[in-house]
Design an enzyme around this catalytic site. Structure first.
Site, PDB file in Angstrom:
ATOM      1  N   CYS A   9     -31.525  18.542  38.461  1.00  0.00           N
ATOM      2  CA  CYS A   9     -32.873  18.949  38.060  1.00  0.00           C
ATOM      3  C   CYS A   9     -32.763  20.361  37.490  1.00  0.00           C
ATOM      4  O   CYS A   9     -31.684  20.773  37.081  1.00  0.00           O
ATOM      5  CB  CYS A   9     -33.874  18.840  39.218  1.00  0.00           C
ATOM      6  N   ASN A  12     -32.161  23.082  41.136  1.00  0.00           N
ATOM      7  CA  ASN A  12     -31.396  22.522  42.245  1.00  0.00           C
ATOM      8  C   ASN A  12     -31.917  22.972  43.607  1.00  0.00           C
ATOM      9  O   ASN A  12     -31.159  23.195  44.533  1.00  0.00           O
ATOM     10  CB  ASN A  12     -29.899  22.849  42.088  1.00  0.00           C
ATOM     11  N   CYS A  14     -35.382  21.546  44.548  1.00  0.00           N
ATOM     12  CA  CYS A  14     -36.468  20.610  44.893  1.00  0.00           C
ATOM     13  C   CYS A  14     -36.044  19.158  44.697  1.00  0.00           C
ATOM     14  O   CYS A  14     -35.690  18.472  45.646  1.00  0.00           O
ATOM     15  CB  CYS A  14     -37.717  20.881  44.043  1.00  0.00           C
ATOM     16  N   ARG A  15     -36.100  18.701  43.453  1.00  0.00           N
ATOM     17  CA  ARG A  15     -35.896  17.280  43.167  1.00  0.00           C
ATOM     18  C   ARG A  15     -34.468  16.806  43.388  1.00  0.00           C
ATOM     19  O   ARG A  15     -34.245  15.776  44.035  1.00  0.00           O
ATOM     20  CB  ARG A  15     -36.332  16.963  41.732  1.00  0.00           C
ATOM     21  N   SER A  16     -33.491  17.516  42.832  1.00  0.00           N
ATOM     22  CA  SER A  16     -32.113  17.011  42.940  1.00  0.00           C
ATOM     23  C   SER A  16     -31.568  17.058  44.363  1.00  0.00           C
ATOM     24  O   SER A  16     -30.893  16.117  44.776  1.00  0.00           O
ATOM     25  CB  SER A  16     -31.176  17.697  41.944  1.00  0.00           C
ATOM     26  N   ASP A 127     -41.974  17.835  38.479  1.00  0.00           N
ATOM     27  CA  ASP A 127     -41.496  19.000  39.232  1.00  0.00           C
ATOM     28  C   ASP A 127     -42.574  19.419  40.227  1.00  0.00           C
ATOM     29  O   ASP A 127     -43.660  19.834  39.821  1.00  0.00           O
ATOM     30  CB  ASP A 127     -41.190  20.144  38.270  1.00  0.00           C
TER      31      ASP A 127
END
Length: 163
Positions: A9, A12, A14-16, A127
């Site tokens: 993401c 690195n 939150c999402r990933s 996001d």
């Protein structure tokens, strides 16, 4: 031979890392943890060395996932050792494909939600960073929904290697 998957993401945090934790759990549940390595990175290095966003950690822990994480930036040299690079949105997909040293490396980059048959046309995981905890919960739902399809694709690839 180990099959390597990296989720990417922006920062690195939150999402990933969320996708990394969820997919690692699915890999372990499937008994493939000796064959599949899972990690994550960001397209940028703003948060290198930081832990995951506290909201990411909270949502992961609330749902029974591990949350150990240290942010890092994706490097083009990693393509050589990776089998699959999973982008969390179309901006990451484009950035990673531009970064890829070869066409073969660019072909390793896929959108996470492309593995969710119910995702429809919108394959981006939004996001959640600038919003509240609801955005992190939504992110987790999207990651969990795509994980079975991704696991099936990885399993198919592993079986193809063994053949």
């Amino acid at each position: 031979m180990t099959y390597r998957v990296c989720f990417v993401c922006t920062g690195n945090i939150c999402r990933s890392p969320m996708a990394e934790s969820v997919f690692r759990a699915r890999v372990e549940e499937a008994g493939l943890d000796s064959q599949v390595e899972v990690d994550s990175a960001g397209t940028g290095g703003w948060h290198e060395g930081d832990g995951a966003d506290p909201r990411t950690v909270s949502v992961l822990e609330d749902h029974g996932y591990g949350s150990e994480h240290t942010a890092r930036q994706f490097r083009d040299s990693w393509f050589a050792r990776l089998d699959l690079v999973i982008a969390l949105d179309s901006g990451h997909l484009k950035a990673l494909r531009r970064l890829a040293p070869t066409a073969e490396d660019a072909a390793k980059v896929r959108l996470l939600r492309s593995y969710d048959p119910a995702a429809g046309d919108d394959l981006d995981v939004p996001d959640p960073y600038y919003g509240g905890i609801d955005g992190f919960e939504e992110c987790l739902e999207m990651v969990e929904a795509a994980s079975p399809g991704l696991l099936a694709a990885v399993r198919e690839h592993l079986e193809g290697r063994a053949a």
